[in-house]
Structure formats: structure tokens, C-alpha cells
Design a protein around this motif. Structure first.
Motif, short mmCIF file in Angstrom:
data_model
loop_
_atom_site.label_atom_id
_atom_site.label_comp_id
_atom_site.label_asym_id
_atom_site.label_seq_id
_atom_site.Cartn_x
_atom_site.Cartn_y
_atom_site.Cartn_z
N GLU A 1 0.61 -1.32 0.31
CA GLU A 1 0.39 0.45 -0.07
C GLU A 1 0.63 1.26 -0.08
O GLU A 1 1.98 0.91 0.43
CB GLU A 1 -1.42 -0.31 1.42
CG GLU A 1 -0.56 -0.35 2.30
CD GLU A 1 -1.10 -0.04 3.34
OE1 GLU A 1 -1.80 0.86 3.74
OE2 GLU A 1 -0.72 -0.67 4.53
N ASP A 2 0.83 2.58 -0.74
CA ASP A 2 0.91 3.38 -0.76
C ASP A 2 2.04 3.76 -1.63
O ASP A 2 2.86 4.33 -1.64
CB ASP A 2 1.55 3.67 0.68
CG ASP A 2 -0.23 4.13 1.38
OD1 ASP A 2 -0.93 4.88 0.92
OD2 ASP A 2 0.42 3.76 2.93
N SER B 1 -5.06 -7.05 2.65
CA SER B 1 -4.92 -5.86 3.91
C SER B 1 -4.36 -4.36 3.48
O SER B 1 -3.25 -3.96 2.85
CB SER B 1 -3.91 -6.74 4.77
OG SER B 1 -2.07 -6.42 4.78
N CYS B 2 -4.37 -4.09 5.13
CA CYS B 2 -4.32 -2.22 5.27
C CYS B 2 -3.93 -2.36 6.45
O CYS B 2 -4.18 -3.01 7.12
CB CYS B 2 -4.92 -1.41 4.95
SG CYS B 2 -6.71 -1.57 5.31
N THR B 3 -2.58 -0.67 6.95
CA THR B 3 -1.52 -1.35 8.02
C THR B 3 -2.19 0.14 8.71
O THR B 3 -2.18 1.05 7.83
CB THR B 3 -0.42 -1.18 7.88
OG1 THR B 3 -0.36 -2.73 7.54
CG2 THR B 3 0.49 -1.52 9.28
N SER B 4 -2.41 0.28 9.55
CA SER B 4 -2.91 2.01 10.34
C SER B 4 -1.49 2.24 10.08
O SER B 4 -0.02 1.77 11.01
CB SER B 4 -4.09 1.38 11.62
OG SER B 4 -2.94 0.90 12.17
N ARG B 5 -1.62 3.28 11.30
CA ARG B 5 -0.54 4.14 11.25
C ARG B 5 -0.24 3.52 12.89
O ARG B 5 1.64 3.40 12.98
CB ARG B 5 -0.28 5.50 12.31
CG ARG B 5 -0.78 6.83 10.72
CD ARG B 5 -1.25 8.09 10.95
NE ARG B 5 -1.88 8.94 9.84
CZ ARG B 5 -1.90 10.23 9.91
NH1 ARG B 5 -1.33 10.57 10.72
NH2 ARG B 5 -1.92 10.46 9.35
N ASP B 6 -0.54 2.68 13.49
CA ASP B 6 0.14 1.83 14.82
C ASP B 6 0.70 0.69 14.69
O ASP B 6 0.96 -0.05 15.28
CB ASP B 6 -0.71 2.39 15.96
CG ASP B 6 -2.68 1.54 15.88
OD1 ASP B 6 -1.92 1.33 14.80
OD2 ASP B 6 -2.69 2.24 16.55
N LYS C 1 -1.33 -2.36 13.03
CA LYS C 1 -2.05 -2.86 13.35
C LYS C 1 -2.95 -2.77 11.97
O LYS C 1 -2.90 -1.86 11.15
CB LYS C 1 -3.32 -2.45 14.08
CG LYS C 1 -4.61 -3.30 14.58
CD LYS C 1 -5.72 -2.57 15.64
CE LYS C 1 -7.20 -4.16 14.90
NZ LYS C 1 -8.11 -3.70 15.72
N THR C 2 -2.92 -4.55 11.66
CA THR C 2 -2.94 -5.15 10.44
C THR C 2 -4.45 -5.64 10.45
O THR C 2 -4.75 -5.85 11.18
CB THR C 2 -2.14 -5.61 9.62
OG1 THR C 2 -0.34 -5.62 9.75
CG2 THR C 2 -2.56 -6.94 8.57
N LEU C 3 -5.47 -4.51 9.38
CA LEU C 3 -6.80 -5.38 9.16
C LEU C 3 -7.12 -5.94 7.30
O LEU C 3 -6.32 -5.46 6.58
CB LEU C 3 -7.58 -4.16 9.33
CG LEU C 3 -8.88 -4.43 8.57
CD1 LEU C 3 -9.77 -5.53 9.46
CD2 LEU C 3 -10.45 -3.23 8.50
N ASN D 1 -9.28 -11.85 12.05
CA ASN D 1 -9.03 -10.32 11.99
C ASN D 1 -9.98 -10.11 10.68
O ASN D 1 -10.62 -8.91 10.52
CB ASN D 1 -7.74 -10.16 11.20
CG ASN D 1 -7.16 -9.07 11.11
OD1 ASN D 1 -7.58 -8.29 10.10
ND2 ASN D 1 -6.66 -8.26 11.41
#
Length: 217
Positions: A31-32, A49-54, A56-58, A175
Motif C-alpha cells: 500500500e501507498d 490488507s492495510c495497516t494503520s499508523r500504529d 495494526k493490520t486489517l 482479523n
């Protein structure tokens, strides 16, 4: 769907891109990052999947044979929205962005296929969001996911029945459905006991589609 093209469009599609087999855990794109290719899943499964700034992977979706990955990013010229990682040995056709866009410009039939693929992605995202938001129970969300995978495997001709390979761990599956690993393990045991599914190793057979559908309502 691009394999269902006709005439010159099919010949031109066959002439572009490179097919290769990736082992489990291979990252197709992240991503990005800027899009340089589209990836057509020929066999196997790919985790999106995508990952948050902290950190965490979804897990958003499991891509199956026939899915076209990175299409929206390549067409719009914007960064990939997700990370794509194989979860089993997977055969992929990698088509460079410029070659793919040139192909779409030459063939209206190909452009229509691309539009349909984007529409399918939108529809899938809508139903996934609805499943997470409106399904009142973890059992219902899990039942819907298993049923979707069984239908996809059957429609792709991988098996005559609704059988598929569970390539995700219980943690990853939790998840995906917005639950905990313990709950997923417990629900799978319940589904087996109620004879809704049959589990043999990593292979899952849907025994009662109607029973899973009732849980997912």
C-alpha cells in the motif's frame, strides 16, 4: 475475466504480461506505493490488507482466481490502496501498467472487462462493510465468509462441490471477520459439530449452505 476475451483482443491480452508462480508469503505490492503493474490471479489465493499508523493490520479480502489486483490504482494513477501477499503457492500474470493501459485503449471489450472488474470490487467492498456492520454475531460473519469462499471455489471450477483450502490461520481469519482467535476456533468447532462444514487438515467442505446462510442473516 480477461481470459474470456475474443478474437484479436484475446490474442493481444495473451501477448502482454508474464506469468509466474509465487510461493506462500510473497508480496506482490504494498500500500501507498506507486502502481507499476496489474496482477491477475490465475490459481491460488492472495491476502489483501492495510495497516494503520500504529501498526495494526486489517485483512480486507481474500483474492481468488480471476481477480485482478491493483486495477483501480493502475487506471487512476494513484498509489496502491492495499498490500497483496500470497497465502499459498499462487500463479500470477503480471502486466506492466503502460502495456495494460495501451491494451485497454486498443480494445473496447477489454475496457468493458476492466470496468466490470472495478464494479465487482466496489460491490465486494460494499458487502464486506455490510457484513461487518450489520451482522449481529461473530458466527454470522464467519458463516458468510466461509460460504462466499465455498461458492467462489465452486464457480471457478476448482471443485465440483463447495470445497476450498483454508490458507489463513485462525488469527488471520479472526482479523477478517472482526473477532478473536478464540471465538473463531470455537465457532469452527461448533460448525463441525452441527455438520455445517467438514474439515480435513486445511481443506474445508461446505456441507450445509442453507445452514450457514441462516446464521449469516
Amino acid at each position: 475475466m480477461f481470459c474470456n476475451l475474443t478474437g484479436q483482443a484475446l490474442d493481444d491480452y495473451s501477448a502482454i504480461g508474464v506469468e509466474a508462480t509465487f510461493q506462500r508469503g510473497a508480496t506482490l505490492f504494498t500500500e501507498d506505493t506507486q502502481p507499476d503493474s496489474v496482477f491477475v490471479v490465475c490459481t491460488g489465493q492472495v491476502k489483501l490488507s492495510c495497516t494503520s499508523r500504529d501498526g495494526k493490520t486489517l485483512i480486507l479480502k481474500m483474492a481468488m482466481p480471476g481477480d485482478v489486483l491493483g486495477l483501480g490504482a493502475v487506471v487512476s494513477g494513484t498509489p496502491y490502496e492495499v498490500t497483496a501477499e500470497t497465502v499459498m503457492p499462487t500463479r500470477i500474470k503480471n502486466i506492466r501498467r503502460q502495456d495494460f493501459l495501451a491494451f485497454l485503449e486498443r480494445h473496447t471489450e477489454g475496457s468493458l472487462h476492466a470496468a466490470k472488474s472495478l464494479a465487482d470490487d466496489y460491490k465486494s467492498a460494499f458487502f464486506d462493510a455490510r457484513r461487518l456492520a450489520l451482522s449481529g454475531s461473530a458466527a454470522g460473519r464467519l458463516a458468510t465468509v466461509l460460504l462466499d469462499w465455498g461458492k467462489t471455489s465452486s464457480s471457478c471450477g476448482e471443485h465440483a462441490d463447495m470445497r476450498f483450502t483454508m490458507a489463513l490461520t485462525h488469527e488471520e481469519l479472526a482479523n477478517l471477520v472482526g473477532s478473536s482467535r478464540e471465538t473463531v476456533t470455537r465457532m469452527l468447532g461448533r460448525f463441525r459439530k452441527e455438520k455445517l462444514i467438514e474439515v480435513r487438515g486445511s481443506s474445508i467442505l461446505i456441507l450445509s449452505p442453507q445452514g450457514l446462510e441462516q446464521l449469516g442473516v
